[in-house]
Design an enzyme around this catalytic site. Structure first.
Site, PDB file in Angstrom:
ATOM      1  N   ASP A 135      70.055  10.533  67.751  1.00 30.38           N
ATOM      2  CA  ASP A 135      69.711  10.648  66.130  1.00 30.38           C
ATOM      3  C   ASP A 135      70.772  12.036  65.753  1.00 30.38           C
ATOM      4  OD1 ASP A 135      68.886  11.074  63.848  1.00 30.38           O
ATOM      5  OD2 ASP A 135      66.950  10.528  64.228  1.00 30.38           O
ATOM      6  N   HIS A 136      71.784  11.453  64.974  1.00 23.51           N
ATOM      7  CA  HIS A 136      72.853  12.376  64.777  1.00 23.51           C
ATOM      8  C   HIS A 136      72.227  13.357  63.893  1.00 23.51           C
ATOM      9  CE1 HIS A 136      73.487   9.711  61.316  1.00 23.51           C
ATOM     10  NE2 HIS A 136      73.657  10.662  60.565  1.00 23.51           N
ATOM     11  N   HIS A 167      65.193   9.296  61.115  1.00 25.63           N
ATOM     12  CA  HIS A 167      66.046  10.822  60.772  1.00 25.63           C
ATOM     13  C   HIS A 167      64.817  11.552  59.826  1.00 25.63           C
ATOM     14  CE1 HIS A 167      69.769   8.963  61.781  1.00 25.63           C
ATOM     15  NE2 HIS A 167      70.047   8.392  60.715  1.00 25.63           N
TER      16      HIS A 167
END
Length: 514
Positions: A201-202, A264
């Site tokens: 999950d960037h 996110h």
């Protein structure tokens, strides 16, 4: 005996500085002809090479269906790195870096292609000293995962040789609901153990997201106040001026809830609300995040009607340019009920956060892009300055995740002069100016962590499934309940539907403007 200096280092700092180092390995990217490889993965690896952070023996093998040579693959990636690298392209650095890049052509379901891949990786181990360590990066649609994983297992590539390791990185989406996430996790864990599985999950790789724990647990001025006694509410906002662009079919199947909130924004919420971990090991940190997810109050259909707003953008203007409605976008259903905006009032049922609402919102075609966490403290007693007739603004701590990463604190101060006039002022910290260098891209940190075997910033199976369990209650009320709440509409270029403002207004609060 030589005199020694007693260390007074902060244990948290010691833990951060003693992270394991990235190890030599081969990174095999499945879907190497895709957008993610060109825009993010290769520029990130190039930036790490330019900064001297990559292991000397690191090797990248692109795995895709198209016919290419090593040289043509390298040329395409050079053009991409020149366009997307945060530091520009240095010809000498690229010349050296490009010798790490190789291409392997195969269909994803071709068993022979995996046998030849295994042979090629063994050869690269000998030539480049990658020690039999492998990372398999699944930069493909989830529908391709099972076939690729089965072929890796059939070729024995999921089992590392003695003294080596094999890991898999999985890109989101991690399913589309709880049953599909459980099935996907089972498919992955049938081939790779959970400890070797890295769900990326960037958002967790962004510098400020990583700094949330340091801000909270290394600063005595914040941790004693981080609870329901002193905090009035928390707002988590992800704002995008862009529409769906060319992603119409994907967005029709996901919407804002599945695309952004489930992963996110719930990740940011759990970092903001978690208890202090016992140490900085990956599982200790993720244990505390999972506890937050499990404490999210489930929503009944009636709760969804009251505490959730879903919206969709219509025509409007962004930056002076007219833009069309979501339903007019390419390959979007003209009667689509897909949400491009969602706002939720989230309750966390635990001791620390009893009675403190977390307002979470995400929207497309909003006036300004950015992601932030705003912690609003309770007002001072209304005795001296904070009188009901002349209320002062509250103290607000803002953690900016993107684009201008940093932290600000708003407080009240007296203006110069003989009269007592109070105005809010802001103490502001910017990563770029404070440390004299740009923050690394999220993928840079996450790729290094995968090479080092540090899973702290990657989502664990129970974390993903817990988030889906929470979101599925809302999705069920929207799509399967007999009386679903209506879809609200908002003009492009506005801050969302009026119903989202009403969600806070009934609690006597307002949304922050980015």
């Amino acid at each position: 005996m030589n005199a020694t200096t007693t260390s007074t280092a902060n244990p948290l700092r010691e833990g951060l500085s003693s992270r394991p180092l990235p190890q030599p390995c081969s990174v095999v990217i499945f879907g190497a002809s895709g957008d993610l490889t060109y825009r993010k993965l290769i520029p990130a690896l190039y930036n790490l090479a330019a900064d001297g952070d990559l292991p000397a023996a690191l090797t990248v093998v692109g795995f895709a269906r198209r016919e290419k040579t090593d040289e043509s693959f390298r040329q395409e990636l050079q053009d991409a790195a020149k366009k997307f690298s945060r530091s520009g392209l240095n010809d000498e650095v690229w010349k050296s870096f490009s010798q790490r890049l190789f291409y392997h052509r195969s269909e994803f379901g071709d068993a022979e292609g995996y046998k030849t891949l295994a042979q090629r990786l063994d050869k690269l181990d000998e030539e480049r000293g990658t020690r039999g360590n492998r990372i398999f990066y699944l930069s493909v649609a989830p529908s391709e995962f099972e076939g690729i994983l089965k072929q890796l297992a059939a070729a024995g590539l999921n089992k590392a040789k003695e003294g080596s390791w094999a890991r898999v990185i999985v890109e989101k989406p991690f399913g589309t609901d709880l049953p599909s996430a459980e099935e996907l996790n089972t498919v992955v864990n049938n081939v790779f153990e959970e400890k070797h599985t890295y769900r990326i999950d960037h958002y967790l790789g962004k510098e400020t997201a990583q700094n949330i724990m340091v801000l909270r647990f290394a600063n005595a001025i914040f941790e004693p106040l981080w609870n329901h006694r002193y905090i009035d509410h928390v707002q988590i906002t992800a704002s995008e001026p862009l529409g769906v662009e060319a992603r119409g079919p994907y967005y029709e199947s996901s919407g804002a809830m599945r695309d952004m909130v489930q992963n996110h924004l719930l990740q940011l919420l759990s970092l903001t609300a978690m208890e202090p971990p016992t140490d900085l090991s990956a599982d200790s940190v993720r244990d505390e995040k999972v506890k937050v997810i499990r404490c999210l109050r489930p929503m009944s259909p009636e709760d969804v009607v009251r505490d959730v707003v879903r919206g969709q953008y219509i025509e409007g203007a962004i930056g002076g340019q007219e833009v069309k409605a979501y339903r007019q976008e390419d390959r979007v259903n003209p009667q689509s009920m897909t949400e491009t905006y969602v706002a939720i009032k989230v309750s966390i049922d635990n001791w620390r956060w009893e009675g403190v609402p977390f307002y979470v919102r995400m929207g497309k075609r909003l006036p300004k892009g950015g992601t932030e966490i705003a912690v609003q403290f309770k007002s001072a007693p209304s005795v001296l300055f904070n009188k009901p007739t002349e209320p002062q603004g509250p103290n607000v701590l803002v953690i900016r995740i993107q684009p201008d990463e940093g932290i600000s604190l708003r407080m009240q101060c007296k203006m110069p002069g003989t009269a007592v006039r109070i105005e809010p002022v802001k103490m502001d910290f910017h990563y770029g100016t404070s440390f004299g260098k740009a923050s690394p891209e999220a993928y840079e940190r996450l790729l290094l962590d995968a090479m080092a075997g540090d899973a702290t910033l990657f989502a664990r199976r129970d974390e993903v499934e817990g988030a889906w369990a929470f979101v599925d209650h809302i999705e069920h009320a929207w799509h399967q309940h007999d009386n679903p709440p209506p879809l609200a509409f908002y003009p492009s270029g506005s801050w969302g539907p009026k119903e989202a403002d009403d969600l806070l207004a009934r609690d006597g609060r307002t949304w922050r403007r980015l």
